[in-house]
Design an enzyme around this catalytic site. Structure first.
Site, PDB file in Angstrom:
ATOM      1  CE1 TYR A  71       6.753  -6.862 -27.133  1.00 30.39           C
ATOM      2  CE2 TYR A  71       4.635  -6.245 -27.966  1.00 30.39           C
ATOM      3  CZ  TYR A  71       5.587  -5.986 -27.264  1.00 30.39           C
ATOM      4  OH  TYR A  71       5.459  -5.150 -26.308  1.00 30.39           O
ATOM      5  CG  HIS A 117       7.299   1.777 -33.296  1.00 32.06           C
ATOM      6  ND1 HIS A 117       8.653   1.636 -32.781  1.00 32.06           N
ATOM      7  CD2 HIS A 117       6.506   0.881 -32.724  1.00 32.06           C
ATOM      8  CE1 HIS A 117       8.392   0.645 -32.237  1.00 32.06           C
ATOM      9  NE2 HIS A 117       7.291   0.149 -31.934  1.00 32.06           N
TER      10      HIS A 117
HETATM   11  N1  UDP Z   1       1.620   1.189 -39.283  1.00 36.77           N
HETATM   12  C1  UDP Z   1       1.460   1.497 -40.711  1.00 36.77           C
HETATM   13  N2  UDP Z   1       2.773   1.995 -41.339  1.00 36.77           N
HETATM   14  C2  UDP Z   1       3.815   2.112 -40.817  1.00 36.77           C
HETATM   15  C3  UDP Z   1       3.850   1.634 -39.399  1.00 36.77           C
HETATM   16  C4  UDP Z   1       3.097   1.157 -38.757  1.00 36.77           C
HETATM   17  O1  UDP Z   1       0.519   1.214 -41.361  1.00 36.77           O
HETATM   18  O2  UDP Z   1       4.994   2.373 -41.327  1.00 36.77           O
HETATM   19  C5  UDP Z   1       0.383   0.883 -38.754  1.00 36.77           C
HETATM   20  C6  UDP Z   1       0.648  -0.771 -38.026  1.00 36.77           C
HETATM   21  O3  UDP Z   1       0.293  -1.799 -39.085  1.00 36.77           O
HETATM   22  C7  UDP Z   1      -0.232  -0.582 -36.980  1.00 36.77           C
HETATM   23  C8  UDP Z   1      -0.376   0.948 -36.471  1.00 36.77           C
HETATM   24  O4  UDP Z   1       0.119   1.436 -37.540  1.00 36.77           O
HETATM   25  O5  UDP Z   1      -1.704  -0.852 -37.270  1.00 36.77           O
HETATM   26  C9  UDP Z   1       0.680   1.163 -35.244  1.00 36.77           C
HETATM   27  O6  UDP Z   1       1.841   0.353 -35.419  1.00 36.77           O
HETATM   28  P1  UDP Z   1       3.056   0.724 -34.475  1.00 36.77           P
HETATM   29  O7  UDP Z   1       4.121  -0.369 -35.293  1.00 36.77           O
HETATM   30  O8  UDP Z   1       3.468   2.192 -34.159  1.00 36.77           O
HETATM   31  O9  UDP Z   1       2.542  -0.167 -33.215  1.00 36.77           O
HETATM   32  P2  UDP Z   1       2.111  -1.329 -32.744  1.00 36.77           P
HETATM   33  O10 UDP Z   1       0.565  -1.187 -32.845  1.00 36.77           O
HETATM   34  O11 UDP Z   1       2.592  -2.379 -33.644  1.00 36.77           O
HETATM   35  O12 UDP Z   1       2.578  -1.266 -31.358  1.00 36.77           O
END
Ligand code: UDP
Length: 254
Positions: A71, A117
């Site tokens: 990504y 998310h």
């Molecule tokens: N995350 C988590 N559980 C979830 C969704 C996300 O622990 O159900 C964690 C994910 O591994 C990351 C952080 O939360 O460390 C933010 O993830 P998100 O997908 O919201 O945003 P990204 O950082 O991928 O843009």
């Protein structure tokens, strides 16, 4: 203003071609069309995922960009296209590198067919639509072991776009609050906002997640006079919670 992209780190591993085709090739098609019609100004939604996992925090715009997932690489690919089109064809791009976009305002909130998310997933538990939140890894190199992110409200992001499109600025800007919060801190904050216990369990790491991503947003302030108004997770999550409560089935609710 170019907002169109696929933006799921996990999916970019299972289907990298989808990401390079849409985020990089789609961007190339756009700038080619702009060139044909003499349009040179573009505001592009990029991402902190283009930085990968830098050695030093906070991240400035001059931090080396070394994405850790397809990504981030697909977005960096288009950033590079824009830099060369600026040099060769006189384009004047503004590259806005979002940190973790979240929150809601009025009738506008976050609704994905498959939600990945953190904040919406946490709120689904409070709404009774899911039994518990999965925390992806608690063995990261952070204080409580869970990933640290810089959560930026969508209304702050929207304001930055208006300032950017009306400015003379060309180049890249970080859009974040400059403050980092762990996954556990976000879950705890959501418990306070919703009054729900929000059970959580520790699950394996998600591929490609860097330990910590926190912005230095000072260039956006110096260049556009922009800074985040929402700086605390409580207020951000509260805005998201109001939307999710009034739209329990997402946009289908209305
Ligand atoms: N995350 C988590 N559980 C979830 C969704 C996300 O622990 O159900 C964690 C994910 O591994 C990351 C952080 O939360 O460390 C933010 O993830 P998100 O997908 O919201 O945003 P990204 O950082 O991928 O843009």
């Amino acid at each position: 203003m170019h907002f169109a992209a696929f933006a799921l780190v996990g999916e970019s591993y299972s289907d990298p071609g989808k990401y390079f085709r849409n985020n990089t090739c789609g961007g190339l098609n756009l700038v080619e069309a702009m060139k044909e019609y003499g349009v040179k100004r573009i505001v592009f939604s990029s991402t902190c995922a283009t930085y990968g996992q830098p050695d030093t925090m906070p991240i400035t715009e001059d931090t080396l960009q070394k994405p850790t997932n397809p990504y981030g690489q697909s977005k960096l690919g288009f950033e590079n296209v824009l830099k060369w089109y600026a040099e060769i064809y006189g384009f004047s791009p503004v590259i806005l590198r979002y940190f973790n976009a979240c929150g809601a305002e009025g009738d506008l909130g976050e609704d994905h067919a498959i939600e990945t998310h953190l904040i919406p997933n946490v709120l689904k538990v409070a709404l009774g639509q899911s039994d518990g939140v999965k925390i992806f890894g608690d063995d990261y190199n952070t204080e409580d072991g869970t990933c640290v992110r810089d959560y930026i409200h969508v209304s702050d992001l929207a304001r930055a776009h208006l300032l950017a499109v009306e400015s003379d600025f060309t180049g890249a800007l970080n859009l974040g609050t400059g403050k980092g919060f762990s996954v556990k801190e976000i879950v705890e904050s959501a418990r306070k906002v919703t009054g729900h216990s929000i059970p959580s369990s520790i699950c394996p790491r998600r591929p490609g997640d860097p330990d910590i991503l926190v912005s230095d947003p000072s260039r956006a302030f110096a260049s556009l006079g922009w800074k985040a108004e929402y700086t605390e997770p409580f207020e951000i999550i509260k805005s998201a919670w109001e939307w999710h409560r009034s739209h329990p089935s997402g946009y289908i609710s209305v």
